[in-house]
Design a protein around this motif. Structure first.
Motif, PDB file in Angstrom:
ATOM      1  N   TYR A 136     -11.933  66.035 -59.027  1.00 37.98           N
ATOM      2  CA  TYR A 136     -12.667  66.949 -59.903  1.00 37.98           C
ATOM      3  C   TYR A 136     -13.999  66.314 -60.297  1.00 37.98           C
ATOM      4  O   TYR A 136     -14.044  65.138 -60.661  1.00 37.98           O
ATOM      5  N   THR A 137     -15.070  67.092 -60.206  1.00 37.89           N
ATOM      6  CA  THR A 137     -16.390  66.614 -60.597  1.00 37.89           C
ATOM      7  C   THR A 137     -16.856  67.395 -61.810  1.00 37.89           C
ATOM      8  O   THR A 137     -16.911  68.631 -61.777  1.00 37.89           O
ATOM      9  N   ALA A 138     -17.182  66.715 -62.884  1.00 37.52           N
ATOM     10  CA  ALA A 138     -17.609  67.370 -64.116  1.00 37.52           C
ATOM     11  C   ALA A 138     -18.944  68.082 -63.904  1.00 37.52           C
ATOM     12  O   ALA A 138     -19.790  67.622 -63.120  1.00 37.52           O
ATOM     13  N   PRO A 139     -19.166  69.203 -64.588  1.00 40.05           N
ATOM     14  CA  PRO A 139     -20.428  69.935 -64.420  1.00 40.05           C
ATOM     15  C   PRO A 139     -21.645  69.097 -64.777  1.00 40.05           C
ATOM     16  O   PRO A 139     -22.714  69.248 -64.164  1.00 40.05           O
ATOM     17  N   GLU A 140     -21.513  68.207 -65.763  1.00 40.39           N
ATOM     18  CA  GLU A 140     -22.635  67.339 -66.112  1.00 40.39           C
ATOM     19  C   GLU A 140     -23.032  66.444 -64.942  1.00 40.39           C
ATOM     20  O   GLU A 140     -24.228  66.190 -64.712  1.00 40.39           O
ATOM     21  N   ASP A 141     -22.037  65.987 -64.178  1.00 41.64           N
ATOM     22  CA  ASP A 141     -22.316  65.164 -63.004  1.00 41.64           C
ATOM     23  C   ASP A 141     -22.935  65.991 -61.878  1.00 41.64           C
ATOM     24  O   ASP A 141     -23.797  65.505 -61.132  1.00 41.64           O
ATOM     25  N   GLN A 142     -22.488  67.237 -61.741  1.00 43.98           N
ATOM     26  CA  GLN A 142     -23.084  68.120 -60.737  1.00 43.98           C
ATOM     27  C   GLN A 142     -24.558  68.368 -61.048  1.00 43.98           C
ATOM     28  O   GLN A 142     -25.419  68.330 -60.154  1.00 43.98           O
ATOM     29  N   THR A 175      -8.236  81.015 -63.705  1.00 46.31           N
ATOM     30  CA  THR A 175      -9.167  79.894 -63.569  1.00 46.31           C
ATOM     31  C   THR A 175      -8.333  78.626 -63.435  1.00 46.31           C
ATOM     32  O   THR A 175      -7.644  78.237 -64.375  1.00 46.31           O
ATOM     33  N   PRO A 176      -8.331  77.970 -62.275  1.00 46.70           N
ATOM     34  CA  PRO A 176      -7.408  76.857 -62.020  1.00 46.70           C
ATOM     35  C   PRO A 176      -7.785  75.553 -62.691  1.00 46.70           C
ATOM     36  O   PRO A 176      -6.995  74.603 -62.661  1.00 46.70           O
ATOM     37  N   GLY A 177      -8.981  75.456 -63.276  1.00 48.42           N
ATOM     38  CA  GLY A 177      -9.370  74.188 -63.893  1.00 48.42           C
ATOM     39  C   GLY A 177      -9.463  73.071 -62.875  1.00 48.42           C
ATOM     40  O   GLY A 177     -10.105  73.214 -61.845  1.00 48.42           O
ATOM     41  N   THR A 178      -8.781  71.974 -63.116  1.00 48.95           N
ATOM     42  CA  THR A 178      -8.846  70.825 -62.210  1.00 48.95           C
ATOM     43  C   THR A 178      -7.788  70.866 -61.110  1.00 48.95           C
ATOM     44  O   THR A 178      -7.754  69.983 -60.257  1.00 48.95           O
ATOM     45  N   ALA A 233      -9.931  70.989 -55.006  1.00 44.18           N
ATOM     46  CA  ALA A 233     -10.339  70.933 -56.404  1.00 44.18           C
ATOM     47  C   ALA A 233     -11.855  70.978 -56.471  1.00 44.18           C
ATOM     48  O   ALA A 233     -12.541  70.855 -55.460  1.00 44.18           O
ATOM     49  N   GLY A 234     -12.369  71.123 -57.664  1.00 39.39           N
ATOM     50  CA  GLY A 234     -13.811  71.100 -57.826  1.00 39.39           C
ATOM     51  C   GLY A 234     -14.370  72.464 -58.136  1.00 39.39           C
ATOM     52  O   GLY A 234     -13.674  73.482 -58.100  1.00 39.39           O
ATOM     53  N   GLY A 235     -15.634  72.483 -58.414  1.00 44.01           N
ATOM     54  CA  GLY A 235     -16.264  73.724 -58.832  1.00 44.01           C
ATOM     55  C   GLY A 235     -15.961  73.993 -60.295  1.00 44.01           C
ATOM     56  O   GLY A 235     -15.080  73.400 -60.904  1.00 44.01           O
ATOM     57  N   ASP A 254     -19.490  77.882 -61.288  1.00 51.49           N
ATOM     58  CA  ASP A 254     -20.100  78.387 -60.053  1.00 51.49           C
ATOM     59  C   ASP A 254     -19.076  78.948 -59.085  1.00 51.49           C
ATOM     60  O   ASP A 254     -19.454  79.316 -57.968  1.00 51.49           O
ATOM     61  N   GLY A 255     -17.801  79.047 -59.473  1.00 48.22           N
ATOM     62  CA  GLY A 255     -16.874  79.688 -58.544  1.00 48.22           C
ATOM     63  C   GLY A 255     -15.426  79.301 -58.669  1.00 48.22           C
ATOM     64  O   GLY A 255     -14.631  79.612 -57.787  1.00 48.22           O
ATOM     65  N   SER A 256     -15.038  78.638 -59.743  1.00 45.81           N
ATOM     66  CA  SER A 256     -13.650  78.198 -59.872  1.00 45.81           C
ATOM     67  C   SER A 256     -12.783  79.304 -60.475  1.00 45.81           C
ATOM     68  O   SER A 256     -12.269  79.194 -61.582  1.00 45.81           O
ATOM     69  N   ILE A 257     -12.655  80.387 -59.718  1.00 45.29           N
ATOM     70  CA  ILE A 257     -11.800  81.508 -60.096  1.00 45.29           C
ATOM     71  C   ILE A 257     -10.999  81.905 -58.864  1.00 45.29           C
ATOM     72  O   ILE A 257     -11.550  82.002 -57.763  1.00 45.29           O
TER      73      ILE A 257
END
Length: 296
Positions: A69-75, A140-143, A171-173, A176-179
């Motif tokens: 999982y990549t945090a949005p702040e890191d993205q 929304t699957p989260g991580t 995982a990830g997103g 921007d699309g984690s649904i």
């Protein structure tokens, strides 16, 4: 939230996320909420500029990152580590017409939602859309990298690899699309959106203010609004509104009539990266949608 007066489409990123978009020529003072949603911000797509971008699109790279999982702040940090593709209009950035699709725009929009509300973007999606519309197969699957059963197996043909890779786990997103959803729920959402059930008239009209989205997909005349796009369709004077989506091994197509009376969606579980056959598959998916909506 714009209708509720909690933010404005002309608000800048700097107002809500001070210092988050800065450096290498990036400037949060020059990017508004409207720029994010209309894909006119000039922000790099974090997927394209992240340090491991090239490795991610290989079977081995996929297997290494499928549980990561990549945090949005890191993205966002990865996106602004490179100079922007352009900067929006200096006097009226929300009027910028230069289009370039970037997943980073939705990442930033999600961060703004969380700053304004004090809640996660996923909570807002559930309370404003999923719950009221009764979308029981949407989550929304989260991580988590897992897709609830039953589901099809998602296959990706990576470049220069002679066999498909099972890429169902991923995982990830985030915003921007984690649904995860179904074609049925997707169609219910599109009809509710365009019929005015989800938004007040002024906000729905703002969504329909578009810019030319040349070279985004293989269809001439496509235009992009606030998170939804329009394209001409043979046999229809009004065209259709739509938004497809692509993930490893999954490609969705959709369409809805301007009044929201009819919608059609599809999902295909094979993605051929860098292969002209993918263009033909995408065109066939759009043709299926067009025929369902117009009879042509």
């Amino acid at each position: 939230m714009a209708a509720e007066g909690r933010l404005a489409l002309t608000d800048t990123v700097e107002r809500w996320l001070p210092g988050a978009v800065r450096g290498e020529g990036n400037d949060g003072h020059r990017i508004t909420v409207a720029n994010l949603l209309r894909q006119t911000s000039g922000l790099n797509d974090y997927l394209a500029v992240s340090p491991d971008a090239a490795d991610a699109f290989t079977p081995a790279g996929y297997r290494r990152s499928r549980f990561r999982y990549t945090a949005p702040e890191d993205q966002l940090e990865a996106a602004v580590a490179e100079p922007p593709l352009w900067l929006p209009n200096v006097e009226h950035p929300e009027r910028e017409r230069h289009f370039g699709y970037s997943n980073t725009n939705y990442v930033v929009a999600g961060l703004i939602v969380e700053r304004v509300t004090g809640r996660s973007w996923a909570e807002e999606i559930h309370d404003r859309i999923i719950g009221p519309l009764g979308l029981r197969r949407t989550l929304t699957p989260g991580t988590s990298p897992y897709v609830p059963a039953p589901t099809a197996t998602a296959y990706t043909w990576f470049p220069d690899v002679g066999r498909p890779t099972d890429t169902t786990l991923a995982a990830g997103g985030g915003a921007d699309g984690s649904i995860i959803s179904t074609t049925h729920d997707h169609a219910v959402f599109l009809r509710a959106l365009m019929s005015g059930r989800l938004l007040r008239p002024a906000q729905l009209a703002a969504m329909k203010e578009t810019v030319a989205a040349d070279d985004w997909i293989g269809v001439p005349g496509v235009r992009y609004g606030l998170g939804i796009a329009w394209r001409p369709v043979a046999g229809s004077r009004e065209g259709i509104w739509f938004h497809g989506g692509t993930h490893l091994g999954t490609v969705s197509e959709s369409g809805v009539t301007p009044d929201g009376t009819r919608a059609a969606t599809s999902a295909t579980f094979t993605l051929r990266m860098g292969d002209p056959a993918q263009d033909a598959q995408d065109a066939a998916g759009r043709q299926l949608i067009d025929r369902a909506l117009t009879g042509w």
